[in-house]
Enzyme design. Sequence first.
Site, mmCIF file in Angstrom:
data_model
loop_
_atom_site.group_PDB
_atom_site.id
_atom_site.type_symbol
_atom_site.label_atom_id
_atom_site.label_comp_id
_atom_site.label_asym_id
_atom_site.label_seq_id
_atom_site.Cartn_x
_atom_site.Cartn_y
_atom_site.Cartn_z
ATOM 1 N N ASP A 1 0.836 -1.190 0.000
ATOM 2 C CA ASP A 1 0.000 0.000 0.000
ATOM 3 C C ASP A 1 0.877 1.249 0.000
ATOM 4 O OD1 ASP A 1 -2.281 -1.511 0.041
ATOM 5 O OD2 ASP A 1 -2.617 -1.310 2.197
ATOM 6 N N ARG A 2 0.336 2.327 -0.500
ATOM 7 C CA ARG A 2 1.114 3.558 -0.657
ATOM 8 C C ARG A 2 1.737 4.025 0.662
ATOM 9 N NH1 ARG A 2 -0.062 8.868 -0.402
ATOM 10 N NH2 ARG A 2 -2.283 8.490 -0.074
#
Length: 364
Positions: free
Chosen positions: A166-167
Amino acid sequence: MKSRKEEKAMEIVWQTPEIRPQRQDYIFRDGRRHVRPYNFEFICHVKKRWAGKTIVDLFTYEFKGRPYDYYVSAVKSGRIQVEGVMVPVSYIVKTSQKISHFVHRHEPPVMTCDVSILQEEPDVVVVCKPASVPVHSCGQYRKNTVVGILEAEHGLAPLFPIHRLDRLVSGLLILAKSSSKANYFRQQIEGGMVQKQYIARVAGEFPEQEVSDLSDDTLIKGKTACTKFTRLSTNGIHSLVLCEPVTGRTHQIRVHLQHVGYPIANDMLYLSKLVNGRSTEGMGADRAAVNSRPFLTSGFCENLSTEHVDPNEDFSIDPMCTNCPNLVPKGYDVHEEALWLHCVRYSAPGWTYECPYPDWASLS
């Protein structure tokens, strides 16, 4: 026949995905890596449900990021075209037609941490992904991605991520240099041959015994998901936990830690939800994490990339751009920061890759 004004407007050099990121594309300001705004051609094809609408109504109702008046001006000036030609604002679109929208693109900034190369092999590159940087092109991000930065600063292309972070998550990221090598890794992952390890800093004193959480249909969109948790250390307020996801679902570790009552200590999304009947208002450690905002860096930022571009250099202003004169696009939350979740190890028969722990992993 086009007027001189219209011809001049179309003399802009528009970028497409084939134009690769360059080192000079980045601007570094206030601890953030920005992308110098650039002219970009977005391409889409008319869907069946769009057919019969005027070109302006189509954009107004389907792409709500800009106002109606902007789309009228964009069509009149040729910033929006159908099959490569200018059309009137009353033009009715037809199924499968190619529509181009030429925009001045502003990407959201990310933290200035370098994408550190941990290991490079003939067909694999292993990096430490900084938090806040997406792995590959998605949404508003194209150049401000791990793949884009590696190409711009190290000339590594093409690259094929074999797993996803995930970012806001940092840590180990494995990228193949060929599609065949990527398929080899993915087959191992899908076959359950790959063991994954993450560390998380969670709120509260995590139990000494191993904890496993198997989600039910209400947790992760009806998909089976299992994660094993082992406490590594604690100071009574926070705990460092080893997380071993058996499956791989979106937000799996975050959801499971919240479900067992020990959410990641700076996870604003899951700290704000009820945890085993306790709200965050009643959790002293959680509340302290929310109020103090102790997460201004990823905890793994070496060799900051600040020398590439003059930080005071201006960028070109586009008079039709709805983001100019600001460098940051509208709607971006400048306070969004790193998550205390870090990928440390991936292994399978025949290979192992590891990433160092971040600074926040020390509870002293």
